[in-house]
Scaffold this motif. Structure first.
Motif, mmCIF file in Angstrom:
data_model
loop_
_atom_site.group_PDB
_atom_site.id
_atom_site.type_symbol
_atom_site.label_atom_id
_atom_site.label_comp_id
_atom_site.label_asym_id
_atom_site.label_seq_id
_atom_site.Cartn_x
_atom_site.Cartn_y
_atom_site.Cartn_z
ATOM 1 N N GLY A 44 112.079 124.846 -23.233
ATOM 2 C CA GLY A 44 113.410 124.437 -22.781
ATOM 3 C C GLY A 44 113.445 122.966 -22.401
ATOM 4 O O GLY A 44 114.432 122.276 -22.645
ATOM 5 N N GLY A 45 112.344 122.498 -21.799
ATOM 6 C CA GLY A 45 112.280 121.088 -21.420
ATOM 7 C C GLY A 45 112.324 120.175 -22.626
ATOM 8 O O GLY A 45 113.039 119.177 -22.645
ATOM 9 N N TYR A 46 111.546 120.531 -23.643
ATOM 10 C CA TYR A 46 111.556 119.717 -24.864
ATOM 11 C C TYR A 46 112.898 119.807 -25.585
ATOM 12 O O TYR A 46 113.370 118.824 -26.158
ATOM 13 N N ALA A 92 127.395 117.133 -23.859
ATOM 14 C CA ALA A 92 126.035 117.383 -24.354
ATOM 15 C C ALA A 92 124.992 116.920 -23.346
ATOM 16 O O ALA A 92 123.953 117.569 -23.182
ATOM 17 N N SER A 93 125.272 115.830 -22.648
ATOM 18 C CA SER A 93 124.342 115.353 -21.632
ATOM 19 C C SER A 93 124.230 116.350 -20.488
ATOM 20 O O SER A 93 123.127 116.635 -20.003
ATOM 21 N N ALA A 94 125.351 116.884 -20.056
ATOM 22 C CA ALA A 94 125.324 117.894 -18.992
ATOM 23 C C ALA A 94 124.582 119.139 -19.461
ATOM 24 O O ALA A 94 123.825 119.755 -18.701
ATOM 25 N N THR A 95 124.772 119.517 -20.716
ATOM 26 C CA THR A 95 124.088 120.684 -21.270
ATOM 27 C C THR A 95 122.584 120.447 -21.318
ATOM 28 O O THR A 95 121.793 121.340 -20.971
ATOM 29 N N SER A 96 122.182 119.250 -21.735
ATOM 30 C CA SER A 96 120.748 118.957 -21.797
ATOM 31 C C SER A 96 120.125 118.988 -20.414
ATOM 32 O O SER A 96 118.993 119.443 -20.239
ATOM 33 N N ALA A 97 120.854 118.504 -19.407
ATOM 34 C CA ALA A 97 120.339 118.548 -18.035
ATOM 35 C C ALA A 97 120.191 119.996 -17.577
ATOM 36 O O ALA A 97 119.195 120.352 -16.939
ATOM 37 N N ALA A 98 121.153 120.831 -17.920
ATOM 38 C CA ALA A 98 121.070 122.242 -17.530
ATOM 39 C C ALA A 98 119.894 122.919 -18.219
ATOM 40 O O ALA A 98 119.164 123.697 -17.596
#
Length: 102
Positions: A44-46, A92-98
């Motif tokens: 998930g991190g990657y 997309a940035s918020a999704t990547s942070a989540a």
């Protein structure tokens, strides 16, 4: 009073705001990279880091395009497609942070 609009320093301030936002976005991506590398990355991190990198690249392209538009003597209003692209980058940035935090 004439109908011509004097934008004053507004285009310059807006251009600087785009640059600041792009730089802040880059810092967020670097912090996500640091988190994945230092703390060990899960799948998930990657995935979150990959999404953040791709999103930052798209936002960089959108920002540079808008900065070029603002360099004109009488800059036009932001195109709806460009505004949509910037908005999608935010989502997309918020999704990547989540994804990174999960």
């Amino acid at each position: 009073m004439s109908g011509a609009r004097d934008p004053g320093a507004q285009p310059e301030r807006t251009r600087l705001a785009w640059r600041r936002t792009t730089l802040a976005f880059a810092v967020v991506v670097v912090l996500e990279l640091r988190r994945v590398v230092v703390e060990g990355g899960s799948a998930g991190g990657y995935a979150g880091l990959s999404l953040a990198l791709c999103t930052w690249l798209v936002f960089l392209a959108v920002g540079q395009r808008r900065i070029k538009q603002l360099a004109a003597a009488a800059p036009a209003a932001m195109a709806p497609g460009l505004a949509l692209g910037a908005g999608l980058c935010l989502v997309a940035s918020a999704t990547s942070a989540a994804v990174l935090l999960i």
